[in-house]
Structures are given as C-alpha cells and as structure tokens.
Scaffold this active site. Structure first.
Site, PDB file in Angstrom:
ATOM      1  N   GLY A 149       7.342   9.905  -7.959  1.00 15.60           N
ATOM      2  CA  GLY A 149       8.522   9.589  -8.044  1.00 15.60           C
ATOM      3  C   GLY A 149       9.655  10.796  -7.822  1.00 15.60           C
ATOM      4  O   GLY A 149       9.296  11.547  -6.742  1.00 15.60           O
ATOM      5  N   SER A 167      13.175   6.711  -0.626  1.00 17.28           N
ATOM      6  CA  SER A 167      11.812   7.504  -1.154  1.00 17.28           C
ATOM      7  C   SER A 167      11.996   8.770  -1.271  1.00 17.28           C
ATOM      8  O   SER A 167      12.771   9.697  -0.660  1.00 17.28           O
ATOM      9  CB  SER A 167      10.791   7.029  -0.214  1.00 17.28           C
ATOM     10  OG  SER A 167       9.679   7.665  -0.786  1.00 17.28           O
ATOM     11  N   THR A 196       1.959   6.112  -7.706  1.00 13.04           N
ATOM     12  CA  THR A 196       1.856   6.205  -6.205  1.00 13.04           C
ATOM     13  C   THR A 196       0.679   7.426  -6.329  1.00 13.04           C
ATOM     14  O   THR A 196      -0.124   7.796  -7.088  1.00 13.04           O
ATOM     15  CB  THR A 196       2.957   7.278  -5.699  1.00 13.04           C
ATOM     16  OG1 THR A 196       4.241   6.418  -5.910  1.00 13.04           O
ATOM     17  CG2 THR A 196       2.907   7.729  -4.428  1.00 13.04           C
TER      18      THR A 196
HETATM   19  N1  GLU Z   1       8.596   4.864  -5.373  1.00 12.42           N
HETATM   20  C1  GLU Z   1       8.703   6.358  -5.303  1.00 12.42           C
HETATM   21  C2  GLU Z   1       9.202   6.915  -3.781  1.00 12.42           C
HETATM   22  O1  GLU Z   1       8.911   5.974  -2.863  1.00 12.42           O
HETATM   23  C3  GLU Z   1       7.289   6.918  -5.805  1.00 12.42           C
HETATM   24  C4  GLU Z   1       7.077   6.708  -6.904  1.00 12.42           C
HETATM   25  C5  GLU Z   1       5.641   7.783  -7.195  1.00 12.42           C
HETATM   26  O2  GLU Z   1       5.667   8.565  -6.511  1.00 12.42           O
HETATM   27  O3  GLU Z   1       5.005   7.407  -8.159  1.00 12.42           O
HETATM   28  O4  GLU Z   1       9.561   7.892  -3.773  1.00 12.42           O
END
Ligand code: GLU
Length: 597
Positions: free
Chosen positions: A497, A474, A410
């Site tokens: 994440g 998320s 991200t």
């Molecule tokens: N998919 C995760 C979310 O929506 C984010 C992943 C990341 O930050 O690398 O929270």
C-alpha cells in the site's frame, strides 16, 4: 496467536480512517519474528559467448509461482512469459493479494536494445462513476463498506496487461504461459499459512463468507480453509483455458465479463460497471519514468503510480548526506527525503490522462536540491512544494490535500531470463481479497477506493479525485535500476500500500549506499515517513536503535511490528546474480546457471 492476529488486522483497518494511515500491515509470521531471507546466488564460471552469461533467476511471492516462472524460463521463455505464468499461479495460490480480478504495473528491461518499457494495467472506473460515490450525507463511507461495495470495483486490467506485454516481448506461444496455472488449478495445491490466517483472522470484518462463490470456495461447509488443506479451483482453470485458447478478449466480453458485471451490480452498494465499461478497457504502454542517481539510472512506474518517488527520494537523500555520514545519519536523511517526496506525491499525482502531473518539474535537479536544502522540521507535518514557483515556471495547480490510505493486498515479483531480459511486476486486488466479490473463479478488486474518497463541494478537487473511466492513483513502484552502460543492475519492488515507495527505496539505498547485501537490505527494518509520524519496524534489527535515534532527533516515531513488505529483489554483480525474497512473506528464489542446463 489468533487474538494477536486479529489485533494486527484490526490495526490495519482502523488506520484507514485516520488522516495519515499507520503503515502497519498484516504478517503471517509473528511480529518480531525474523525468519531468514530466502536467497539464491548464481555464479558464472562458464565460458559462454552469450551477452548474458548468468542464466535466469526468479524471486516471487509464493513457491508454486516461483516454480511456474522457472518452468517457463527453462523452456526458453522471455521474462514476460514467466511473469504471466507466475502471476496466473499467484492468482490461484495467493488470491488475497492479486489475480485476474485486479490489475498492476510491469516494467520490462529488454537486453538487446537496453530499453526499459512500462505497461500500465491499472483498473479503470466505470463511465458511471461519480466524484462523491464514496460519500453519504456529507461523510466518507466506512472503509469496509466502501471496500466491499460494487462501487469499489474497477475494470480488471491484469489480462489486458498480459496481452500488451506478451505481444511486445513474448517468446513462447500465448497459450503456453497459462499452462502451469491451469494444471495447478485442476490438480490442486496446498493452502499456505498466509491465506489461511487471513481467512480466519479477517472473517469478522468481511463479507467474503457471504458473497456467492467466495463463501463456498474460501469457507467450505461454513469453515475457513486451513493451512495444509488441499484445494482445487476448476472454475479458475476454465476461465484461464478460455483466455489461453480464445485470447484476452474472452475475458473482456461474453460469459466472463457478464459474471463480473453481475457480481459488481449485486447488493449491498452495487456499482455501475457495465459490459461496455469492460469491453472498453485498454492497458497502456507508457514511457517508464527514468531519472539519474549517481552513476545509475532508476526506472520505475510513471503516474498513475508513484515510481517517480524512487528518483525523488534518492536524489533528495544525496543532498542530505556525505559518503562518510554514519548509518544513523543516513537513515535520518532517508526519513527526510521520504517526508518531502510523499508530500509532493500525495498532492500532485493522479491519472496522467486526466490531470497534469508536473513530473518533469518534480524531478528537476534544481527542485530536488531545493527540497534537500529546505527540510521540514522533524516534528512538523511535511508539506508539498511548488516546483513551478521554485523553477520560475508559473504556479502549480491547486488541489485538495489527499492522504488516501491504501491498505495492503498486493504482490511483487522480479524475474531475469536466460537472455538477461528482466521484469519488475507489482500486481494487486487492492486490499486483502479485494472487494470480496467473486466472478468466474477469482475475487474482484476494490481498486477504486484508491481514489481520494473524500469529496467536499466547497473545496478544490483532489488530483486523485474519482472521475468517470479514470485510473486511481497507486503507490506501486516496480523498479529497474541500470548501470552507467545502461546494463541491468537491480530489479526491485514490493507490495504494501502507501508504504511501497518506502520499502522499495530502502533496498536501493541499502544496497548502493549502506553496503548491504540483498538479504540484509530486505531484512533491514522498514522505515516509513509519510505525514507527520515516522513508522519504524522495531522487530527487525537495528529497528530499536533507529527508533530511539529518530526520537532523540525530534521526530514523532511510531514503532510498528507487522510490516507487510514483500520485497523480491535481484541484483546483478560483475560475476553473478544475487536474489532475495522477503522473510515477512512466503516468497522463494529459484535460479539456473548456464552450466546447469
Ligand atoms: N492498491 C495499492 C496501490 O495500488 C496497493 C495495495 C498494496 O500494496 O497492498 O498502490
């Protein structure tokens, strides 16, 4: 180095099968290395009549993208215009993290009316998604099998998000904001260490070198791209040109949508995504979640994301410290506040259009005070509270406990424009290179693995269960903090994440309560307290001291080395802007004062 890198990647993905994941991420810098924070400071010594005397500033995760934002800001663009320019370049130069094939969230501060707006460009599941689609014979699919399946791909939200925000705020013409990325994709750019490290270190786990399109682009002649290689992406330029000239609907219909459907429906483990799912996609303008903390107001991403945790953590924290508490006691309070807030987030948060998230109750001062007054003993597993019972409003919904891992892939960026408008944006393809599947010049997300993947027909559903056409929960927390006059005070956020709420809250507490500069707050060790263990980044100072203090206080401490934050922060002082880019990634800060013009 190669061995070390592989080990870090492996740790990340092994962590995904554990009930409460390690926060360890991947880092292009060696663990323990502490490169300087990239910062910029803009002083106002001009005598301008403008309401906003500080000029503009952009703190973005890659130098090409920071420059694209600055180019648009120099043309008089709104922060939203610059955000689209920056993101279309990030999708080109940092495709492992985000791009047109993914989605994200944008918080906007509009300076003239002091309003905070929130735009949700989260991916949606196809209408054919089923609650057990990540299960086989009663067991959860392995993380990589799920991640690189067609089932993991949600309808990409990025382009619809651009359109929604641009319609509301844009100053430059729609087509103009795509030009920096179209130019760079045609003319070429230099591959950075971050992308190249992932391509080689990650190869043994992924099908990125097998899927048509991804294989030829990232592994030309069968070998991974190297740092310093010169790369063009004319297919991406063509896609962007169509979106620029024909509008966002060019992405959600016709050839681009067909390419997405073909990639999703390919073996192995094809998904059900259809042209109709893509055509039905809507980005959503929701109310930002805003809450008071001291004299400030913290505004962030409402569910399906977890920005409300910023308000929860800050207020629970205040119940556990005094102004004079020494730093280590404050850090302990930060840990306790996180443990409680994560437990509530994990239990209650899901798609607000599908489940009732008791946000008002969770943010109620009496409830937050109750949580501060009842911390969980350090060695115990933190559990969610029942705000309805505490507040005398009935009982909470019964959900399955959910500790879904969201491995990192991200990007986050913060921009303030020449009029004092601001954006805080976090965009993602979910894990590194998303599903590894390629369509029309970009990789597709694996965002649907952010749903609770475990399903047991004998248990209640999780709040974040897979549901047809729903948005997965998320952790992304793009945040804007206002002062007591509702003027802009701070723009912050991070990728990472599950660890995003912890990373982001560290900057708010660090700057406001621990008297740290922006650079110091970004560099302060990351401390993540989700579940039983507390992860402490000991490669940054004073990480070792924090780890032993917490250990002595009885916490289960795990030292983590490769924290994958990518904090990009802008702070408004009385007389200047101060910005910083996280040394754990490749970001930069660019700024221009009125007198530079
Ligand atoms: N998919 C995760 C979310 O929506 C984010 C992943 C990341 O930050 O690398 O929270």
């Amino acid at each position: 180095m190669r061995y070390l890198f592989s080990f870090v990647v492996l740790s990340l993905f092994m962590a995904c099968s554990e009930p409460v994941p390690s926060s360890s991420g991947t880092n292009p810098a060696s663990p323990g290395q502490t490169p300087a924070v990239e910062t910029a400071s803009v002083r106002d010594d001009s005598s301008t009549d403008s309401d906003w005397p500080f000029g503009y500033m952009a703190a973005v995760a890659n130098p090409y993208a920071t420059e694209a934002a600055a180019e648009i800001l120099a043309q008089g663009g709104h922060a939203v215009d610059a955000a689209i320019a920056a993101h279309t370049v990030l999708g080109l130069v940092e495709p492992e993290s985000s791009g047109l094939g993914g989605g994200g969230f944008m918080v906007v501060y509009q300076q003239d009316d002091k309003q905070v707006k929130f735009y949700d460009g989260r991916e949606t599941a196809p209408a054919g998604a089923t609650i057990d689609m990540f299960m086989r014979d009663g067991s959860e699919l392995g993380f990589f099998e799920a991640k690189e399946s067609g089932r993991a791909v949600g309808v990409p939200g990025a382009v619809a998000l651009y359109k929604l925000a641009h319609d509301a705020h844009g100053k430059l013409p729609w087509a103009a904001v795509f030009q920096p990325a179209i130019r760079l994709a045609n003319e070429g750019f230099v591959v950075t260490g971050k992308m190249a490290n992932f391509l080689s270190g990650f190869r043994q786990y992924t099908m990125l070198d097998e899927f048509e399109g991804s294989a030829e682009y990232f592994y030309p002649g069968g070998e991974p791209l190297q740092a310093g290689d010169f790369l063009r992406n004319p297919e991406y330029a063509a896609t962007l040109t169509r979106v620029a000239e024909e509008g966002a609907q060019a992405f959600y219909s016709g050839e681009i949508a067909e390419a997405i459907v073909t990639a999703v429906q390919a073996e192995p483990n094809p998904g059900t995504l259809t042209m109709e799912d893509i055509a039905n996609y809507q980005a959503v303008a929701r109310d930002a979640v805003c809450g008071d903390w001291r004299e400030l107001q913290i505004c962030s991403a409402t569910p399906p994301s977890s920005g409300a945790m910023q308000i929860m953590v800050a207020n629970i924290y205040d119940g556990l410290v005094t102004e004079d508490s020494p730093l280590m006691e404050k850090v302990q309070a930060f840990v306790d506040a996180q443990r409680l807030a994560y437990a509530d987030r994990d239990y209650y948060f899901g798609d607000p259009d599908r489940v009732d998230v008791p946000l008002e109750q969770l943010l109620n001062t009496d409830y937050l005070n109750y949580r501060s007054e009842n911390p969980i003993p350090p060695a115990d597993m933190p559990t969610h509270g029942d705000p309805a019972a505490i507040l005398g409003n009935g009982t909470a919904a019964v959900w399955m406990e959910d500790s879904t891992a969201e491995p990192a892939g991200t990007t986050h960026y913060s921009i303030v424009d020449d009029d004092g408008n601001a954006v805080s944006v976090t965009m993602t393809v979910e894990s590194i290179f998303g599903s590894a599947r390629w369509a029309a010049g970009f990789v597709l997300n694996n965002q649907l693995t952010d749903f609770a993947r475990v399903y047991d027909p004998d248990e209640p559903e999780a709040a974040n269960a897979v549901r047809p056409s729903a948005r997965p929960r998320s952790s992304m927390s793009p945040t804007i903090v206002l002062d007591s006059n509702d003027d802009l005070y701070m723009v912050t956020g991070s990728p990472g994440g599950n660890s995003i709420p912890a990373y982001t809250a560290k900057t708010i507490l660090g700057i406001v309560d621990w008297n740290l500069s922006v650079a110091e707050a970004i560099s302060f060790p990351n401390i993540i307290a989700r579940g039983q263990a507390v992860h402490v980044e000991t490669g940054m100072q004073p990480g070792a001291e924090v780890a032993s203090y917490l250990q002595e206080a009885g916490y289960v401490v795990e030292e983590s080395q490769g924290e994958n934050s990518g904090l990009h922060v802008i702070l408004v002082h009385e007389d200047r802007l101060e910005g910083g880019a996280d040394p754990r990634r490749e970001g930069t800060v660019l700024a221009r004062t009125p007198q530079d013009q």
